[in-house]
Design a protein around this motif. Structure first.
Motif, mmCIF file in Angstrom:
data_model
loop_
_atom_site.group_PDB
_atom_site.id
_atom_site.type_symbol
_atom_site.label_atom_id
_atom_site.label_comp_id
_atom_site.label_asym_id
_atom_site.label_seq_id
_atom_site.Cartn_x
_atom_site.Cartn_y
_atom_site.Cartn_z
ATOM 1 N N VAL A 99 26.486 8.084 50.152
ATOM 2 C CA VAL A 99 26.157 7.262 48.987
ATOM 3 C C VAL A 99 25.052 6.284 49.375
ATOM 4 C CG1 VAL A 99 27.009 5.591 47.311
ATOM 5 C CG2 VAL A 99 28.488 7.443 48.065
ATOM 6 N N VAL A 100 23.988 6.245 48.561
ATOM 7 C CA VAL A 100 22.875 5.328 48.789
ATOM 8 C C VAL A 100 22.723 4.463 47.539
ATOM 9 C CG1 VAL A 100 20.390 5.140 49.188
ATOM 10 C CG2 VAL A 100 21.696 6.930 50.326
ATOM 11 N N THR A 101 22.650 3.147 47.749
ATOM 12 C CA THR A 101 22.471 2.203 46.651
ATOM 13 C C THR A 101 21.161 1.464 46.868
ATOM 14 O OG1 THR A 101 24.862 1.907 46.526
ATOM 15 C CG2 THR A 101 23.506 0.281 45.396
ATOM 16 N N VAL A 102 20.357 1.372 45.806
ATOM 17 C CA VAL A 102 19.098 0.641 45.866
ATOM 18 C C VAL A 102 19.137 -0.414 44.762
ATOM 19 C CG1 VAL A 102 16.586 0.794 45.672
ATOM 20 C CG2 VAL A 102 17.865 2.646 46.748
ATOM 21 N N GLN A 103 18.985 -1.680 45.150
ATOM 22 C CA GLN A 103 18.936 -2.768 44.182
ATOM 23 C C GLN A 103 17.506 -3.281 44.113
ATOM 24 O OE1 GLN A 103 21.871 -5.564 45.602
ATOM 25 N NE2 GLN A 103 23.499 -4.558 44.447
ATOM 26 N N VAL A 104 16.967 -3.309 42.898
ATOM 27 C CA VAL A 104 15.592 -3.766 42.685
ATOM 28 C C VAL A 104 15.628 -4.983 41.767
ATOM 29 C CG1 VAL A 104 13.319 -3.144 41.804
ATOM 30 C CG2 VAL A 104 14.726 -1.411 42.924
ATOM 31 N N ARG A 105 14.940 -6.044 42.188
ATOM 32 C CA ARG A 105 14.825 -7.253 41.372
ATOM 33 C C ARG A 105 13.350 -7.603 41.223
ATOM 34 N NH1 ARG A 105 19.304 -8.126 44.297
ATOM 35 N NH2 ARG A 105 18.314 -9.169 46.038
ATOM 36 N N ALA A 106 12.922 -7.788 39.983
ATOM 37 C CA ALA A 106 11.577 -8.273 39.703
ATOM 38 C C ALA A 106 11.670 -9.793 39.631
ATOM 39 C CB ALA A 106 11.064 -7.704 38.393
ATOM 40 N N THR A 107 10.785 -10.501 40.328
ATOM 41 C CA THR A 107 10.915 -11.954 40.446
ATOM 42 C C THR A 107 9.719 -12.732 39.929
ATOM 43 O OG1 THR A 107 10.060 -11.831 42.704
ATOM 44 C CG2 THR A 107 12.452 -11.752 42.435
ATOM 45 N N CYS A 108 8.618 -12.080 39.595
ATOM 46 C CA CYS A 108 7.413 -12.841 39.224
ATOM 47 C C CYS A 108 7.418 -13.279 37.769
ATOM 48 C CB CYS A 108 6.161 -12.023 39.537
ATOM 49 S SG CYS A 108 5.818 -11.951 41.300
ATOM 50 N N THR A 109 7.037 -12.401 36.870
ATOM 51 C CA THR A 109 6.889 -12.812 35.474
ATOM 52 C C THR A 109 8.208 -12.756 34.721
ATOM 53 O OG1 THR A 109 6.314 -10.560 34.865
ATOM 54 C CG2 THR A 109 4.504 -12.055 35.368
ATOM 55 N N GLN A 110 8.895 -11.672 34.838
ATOM 56 C CA GLN A 110 10.143 -11.450 34.116
ATOM 57 C C GLN A 110 11.249 -11.230 35.132
ATOM 58 O OE1 GLN A 110 10.035 -11.811 31.008
ATOM 59 N NE2 GLN A 110 11.579 -10.629 29.958
ATOM 60 N N LYS A 111 12.362 -11.881 34.974
ATOM 61 C CA LYS A 111 13.496 -11.713 35.890
ATOM 62 C C LYS A 111 14.325 -10.522 35.406
ATOM 63 C CE LYS A 111 12.466 -15.604 37.905
ATOM 64 N NZ LYS A 111 11.285 -15.589 38.665
ATOM 65 N N VAL A 112 14.163 -9.397 36.092
ATOM 66 C CA VAL A 112 14.862 -8.172 35.735
ATOM 67 C C VAL A 112 15.443 -7.587 37.010
ATOM 68 C CG1 VAL A 112 14.592 -5.841 34.808
ATOM 69 C CG2 VAL A 112 13.278 -7.702 33.847
ATOM 70 N N SER A 113 16.641 -7.023 36.916
ATOM 71 C CA SER A 113 17.204 -6.335 38.075
ATOM 72 C C SER A 113 17.871 -5.052 37.621
ATOM 73 C CB SER A 113 18.206 -7.219 38.811
ATOM 74 O OG SER A 113 19.339 -7.442 38.013
ATOM 75 N N ARG A 114 17.914 -4.103 38.532
ATOM 76 C CA ARG A 114 18.553 -2.824 38.248
ATOM 77 C C ARG A 114 19.085 -2.258 39.547
ATOM 78 N NH1 ARG A 114 16.238 2.183 34.652
ATOM 79 N NH2 ARG A 114 18.147 3.372 34.710
ATOM 80 N N GLN A 115 20.230 -1.609 39.439
ATOM 81 C CA GLN A 115 20.857 -0.988 40.600
ATOM 82 C C GLN A 115 20.858 0.518 40.405
ATOM 83 O OE1 GLN A 115 24.502 -2.737 41.938
ATOM 84 N NE2 GLN A 115 25.314 -0.791 42.612
ATOM 85 N N TYR A 116 20.409 1.241 41.428
ATOM 86 C CA TYR A 116 20.368 2.700 41.406
ATOM 87 C C TYR A 116 21.385 3.207 42.428
ATOM 88 C CZ TYR A 116 15.907 1.899 39.082
ATOM 89 O OH TYR A 116 14.930 1.477 38.219
ATOM 90 N N LEU A 117 22.262 4.087 42.003
ATOM 91 C CA LEU A 117 23.290 4.667 42.866
ATOM 92 C C LEU A 117 23.023 6.158 42.967
ATOM 93 C CD1 LEU A 117 25.961 4.138 44.383
ATOM 94 C CD2 LEU A 117 27.132 4.779 42.288
ATOM 95 N N MET A 118 22.867 6.660 44.206
ATOM 96 C CA MET A 118 22.543 8.064 44.408
ATOM 97 C C MET A 118 23.514 8.695 45.386
ATOM 98 S SD MET A 118 18.462 7.616 44.824
ATOM 99 C CE MET A 118 18.658 6.066 45.663
ATOM 100 N N LEU A 119 23.833 9.949 45.157
ATOM 101 C CA LEU A 119 24.621 10.723 46.106
ATOM 102 C C LEU A 119 23.651 11.500 46.989
ATOM 103 C CD1 LEU A 119 27.441 12.069 43.782
ATOM 104 C CD2 LEU A 119 27.524 10.147 45.359
ATOM 105 N N ALA A 120 23.791 11.323 48.298
ATOM 106 C CA ALA A 120 22.894 11.996 49.232
ATOM 107 C C ALA A 120 23.253 13.473 49.313
ATOM 108 C CB ALA A 120 22.982 11.343 50.607
ATOM 109 N N ASP A 121 22.243 14.276 49.527
ATOM 110 C CA ASP A 121 22.411 15.717 49.592
ATOM 111 C C ASP A 121 21.916 16.200 50.942
ATOM 112 O OD1 ASP A 121 23.079 18.225 48.727
ATOM 113 O OD2 ASP A 121 21.462 18.411 47.277
#
Length: 157
Positions: A99-121
């Protein structure tokens, strides 16, 4: 009553034209066991917004283990369409968890975050072998079986 609804609708429409937005799109790429992570996330911004790699914070987890930030590279490239930017994420270490999790946060103009969850193959090293054509199965022949005597023959003296 209709006039009031029309005025409120017009005010909301005018307000939406001046608002700014940032959208993190779906991830492109795959997490493959034993290989470094290489992902691309399309980022859509309002016209005139310029996203740079410094505007994003990225955390990568293999299972529950956070990867060292110095081993995760984040870069930004112009996207294929106007107002789109490609956020590229690459890790130096190979994926070692399913399992790989990637958390992305935009911090400059707009405060947005998203979490991506992937199953490794597992990586596919070589393509599948070609399928052999089906050969017809031999049909059993009806061979004649001679009758076997019930008593063994007497030995000759």
């Amino acid at each position: 009553m209709e006039l009031r609804v029309g005025v409120v609708g017009l005010a909301l429409l005018c307000a939406s034209w001046s608002s700014h937005g940032l959208v993190l799109g779906p991830v492109a790429g795959a997490a493959l066991i034993g290989r470094p992570l290489e992902l691309v996330i399309p980022v859509q911004g309002a016209s005139g917004e310029d996203a740079s790699a410094a505007c994003f914070e990225v955390e990568v987890y293999h299972g529950d283990t956070r990867q060292e930030p110095s081993r995760v590279r984040v870069s930004v490239q112009a996207g294929a369409q106007a107002n789109f930017t490609d956020l590229r994420i690459a890790s130096a270490s190979g994926v070692d968890e399913p399992v790989v999790t990637v958390q992305v946060r935009a911090t400059c103009t707009q405060k947005v975050s998203r979490q991506y969850l992937m199953l490794a193959d597992l990586p596919r090293e070589s393509p599948l072998p070609p399928v052999l054509p089906q050969l017809p199965l031999p049909t059993p022949s009806l061979a004649r079986v001679d009758a076997i005597p019930a008593t063994p023959p007497e030995p000759a003296l």
